[in-house]
Design a protein around this motif. Structure first.
Motif, PDB file in Angstrom:
ATOM      1  N   ASN A 299       7.953  -7.456   8.066  1.00  0.00           N
ATOM      2  CA  ASN A 299       9.155  -6.919   8.703  1.00  0.00           C
ATOM      3  C   ASN A 299       9.699  -5.736   7.902  1.00  0.00           C
ATOM      4  OD1 ASN A 299      10.700  -8.062   6.489  1.00  0.00           O
ATOM      5  ND2 ASN A 299      10.499 -10.049   7.538  1.00  0.00           N
ATOM      6  N   ALA A 300      10.747  -5.110   8.449  1.00  0.00           N
ATOM      7  CA  ALA A 300      11.304  -3.904   7.838  1.00  0.00           C
ATOM      8  C   ALA A 300      11.960  -4.191   6.493  1.00  0.00           C
ATOM      9  CB  ALA A 300      12.313  -3.260   8.789  1.00  0.00           C
ATOM     10  N   GLU A 301      12.544  -5.372   6.335  1.00  0.00           N
ATOM     11  CA  GLU A 301      13.186  -5.715   5.066  1.00  0.00           C
ATOM     12  C   GLU A 301      12.162  -5.757   3.933  1.00  0.00           C
ATOM     13  OE1 GLU A 301      15.796  -6.849   8.321  1.00  0.00           O
ATOM     14  OE2 GLU A 301      13.691  -7.318   7.895  1.00  0.00           O
ATOM     15  N   ALA A 302      11.004  -6.360   4.204  1.00  0.00           N
ATOM     16  CA  ALA A 302       9.954  -6.408   3.190  1.00  0.00           C
ATOM     17  C   ALA A 302       9.433  -5.008   2.881  1.00  0.00           C
ATOM     18  CB  ALA A 302       8.811  -7.309   3.672  1.00  0.00           C
TER      19      ALA A 302
ATOM     20  N   VAL B  12      12.623   0.006  11.426  1.00  0.00           N
ATOM     21  CA  VAL B  12      12.238   0.675  10.184  1.00  0.00           C
ATOM     22  C   VAL B  12      13.305   1.648   9.686  1.00  0.00           C
ATOM     23  CG1 VAL B  12       9.739   0.402  10.353  1.00  0.00           C
ATOM     24  CG2 VAL B  12      10.849   2.304  11.522  1.00  0.00           C
ATOM     25  N   ASP B  13      14.362   1.871  10.486  1.00  0.00           N
ATOM     26  CA  ASP B  13      15.481   2.658   9.986  1.00  0.00           C
ATOM     27  C   ASP B  13      16.115   2.003   8.756  1.00  0.00           C
ATOM     28  OD1 ASP B  13      16.173   0.814  12.232  1.00  0.00           O
ATOM     29  OD2 ASP B  13      18.219   1.267  11.596  1.00  0.00           O
ATOM     30  N   ARG B  14      15.879   0.700   8.583  1.00  0.00           N
ATOM     31  CA  ARG B  14      16.401   0.017   7.392  1.00  0.00           C
ATOM     32  C   ARG B  14      15.720   0.520   6.126  1.00  0.00           C
ATOM     33  NH1 ARG B  14      15.428  -5.557  10.504  1.00  0.00           N
ATOM     34  NH2 ARG B  14      16.828  -5.124  12.256  1.00  0.00           N
TER      35      ARG B  14
ATOM     36  N   ARG C 177       2.887  13.983  -3.133  1.00  0.00           N
ATOM     37  CA  ARG C 177       2.431  12.646  -2.734  1.00  0.00           C
ATOM     38  C   ARG C 177       3.109  12.245  -1.423  1.00  0.00           C
ATOM     39  NH1 ARG C 177       4.316   7.348  -4.230  1.00  0.00           N
ATOM     40  NH2 ARG C 177       2.645   5.793  -4.253  1.00  0.00           N
ATOM     41  N   ARG C 178       2.295  11.750  -0.486  1.00  0.00           N
ATOM     42  CA  ARG C 178       2.788  11.390   0.834  1.00  0.00           C
ATOM     43  C   ARG C 178       2.780   9.876   1.008  1.00  0.00           C
ATOM     44  NH1 ARG C 178      -0.273  15.966   0.770  1.00  0.00           N
ATOM     45  NH2 ARG C 178       0.098  17.610   2.294  1.00  0.00           N
ATOM     46  N   VAL C 179       3.905   9.338   1.412  1.00  0.00           N
ATOM     47  CA  VAL C 179       4.037   7.910   1.711  1.00  0.00           C
ATOM     48  C   VAL C 179       4.438   7.775   3.178  1.00  0.00           C
ATOM     49  CG1 VAL C 179       5.259   5.765   1.172  1.00  0.00           C
ATOM     50  CG2 VAL C 179       4.747   7.405  -0.659  1.00  0.00           C
ATOM     51  N   LEU C 180       3.710   6.965   3.921  1.00  0.00           N
ATOM     52  CA  LEU C 180       4.003   6.779   5.345  1.00  0.00           C
ATOM     53  C   LEU C 180       4.324   5.322   5.626  1.00  0.00           C
ATOM     54  CD1 LEU C 180       4.081   7.646   8.324  1.00  0.00           C
ATOM     55  CD2 LEU C 180       1.592   7.373   8.387  1.00  0.00           C
ATOM     56  N   ILE C 181       5.509   5.082   6.190  1.00  0.00           N
ATOM     57  CA  ILE C 181       5.899   3.749   6.653  1.00  0.00           C
ATOM     58  C   ILE C 181       5.838   3.786   8.169  1.00  0.00           C
ATOM     59  CG2 ILE C 181       7.714   2.026   6.761  1.00  0.00           C
ATOM     60  CD1 ILE C 181       7.766   4.611   3.999  1.00  0.00           C
ATOM     61  N   SER C 182       4.985   2.959   8.745  1.00  0.00           N
ATOM     62  CA  SER C 182       4.738   3.004  10.188  1.00  0.00           C
ATOM     63  C   SER C 182       4.983   1.634  10.811  1.00  0.00           C
ATOM     64  CB  SER C 182       3.298   3.457  10.459  1.00  0.00           C
ATOM     65  OG  SER C 182       3.016   3.445  11.840  1.00  0.00           O
TER      66      SER C 182
END
Length: 239
Positions: free
Chosen positions: A196-199, A224-226, A135-140
């Protein structure tokens, strides 16, 4: 050497030039390569009348092109091809630029959080497409400094995201929301927009499962490093 514009430019230079590329006409060219494994790449290279092997602990055709550029630079200062290739075999990507992190539960994180642009994103997706049966998850995160085409550039990512087999796409920022919108219109990929990245980090912790491949890609200013930090804090190293 694969770029006609670069060949034209090189032809105007009176000094020594060293070309590289997939094209067999280059001074350093590729006879064959295997990039089916996203975690490694092997290739047989040709330099003049000699062949030599290259093994890299990272995958992707774009990585091969970068390696060829490095080998050409080494050749320019008279480092033997075999020696330069052996040094590349020990290459480890710097932080946030293609790092692979193995976390507990068999989760793999590809940390590409330092920067993003359309060409780099497509190169990453081309590698993700070879990730096997997982399964692939992408955060962009938002791609910055694209000028008046920024909205269309983000919407145009929908097709390659789907083609790469991404199951869950999380867009971070107002521009990435356009990618989420295009994916919703296209169908086939679950897509969620985060402000945002926190969410995004909180959502990832809730949605990532054992065995997932999680790819984090984004311009540094989006943070997004967070997401990577949150995953590492939650799961720790590989058990």
């Amino acid at each position: 050497h694969d770029d006609e514009r670069v060949r034209r430019l090189a032809s105007t230079y009176a000094g020594r030039t060293i070309s590289f590329g997939i094209d067999p006409g280059a001074d350093l060219s590729v006879e064959r390569f295997d990039d089916r494994d996203p975690d490694r790449l092997t290739a047989t290279l040709v330099g003049g009348s000699r062949r030599f092997e290259l093994q890299l602990p990272v995958g992707g055709r774009h990585t091969l092109m970068n390696a060829l550029a490095a080998l050409a630079a080494a050749r320019a200062v008279d480092v033997p091809d075999d020696e330069a290739a052996s040094r590349l075999a020990a290459f480890h990507p710097p932080r946030q630029r293609g790092e692979h992190l193995q976390l507990a539960g068999g989760v793999t994180v590809w940390d590409e959080s330092y920067n993003s642009n359309p060409a780099a994103m497509r190169a990453v997706l081309d590698t993700v497409a070879r990730a096997g049966d997982r399964r692939r998850v992408l955060i962009s995160g938002d791609m910055k400094e694209l000028g008046p085409d920024e909205v269309s550039a983000h919407r145009d990512l929908a097709a390659p995201v789907a083609a790469a087999g991404v199951c869950l796409f999380i867009g971070v920022g107002p521009l990435s929301a356009h990618t989420v919108e295009a994916l919703a219109e296209q169908g086939g990929v679950e897509a969620v927009a985060c402000e945002n990245a926190e969410a995004a980090a909180q959502l990832v912790l809730e949605r990532v499962s054992d065995g997932d491949l999680v790819v984090v890609k984004g311009s540094r200013s989006v943070g997004v490093d967070r997401v990577v930090e949150a995953l590492h804090d939650d799961r720790g190293g590989a058990a």
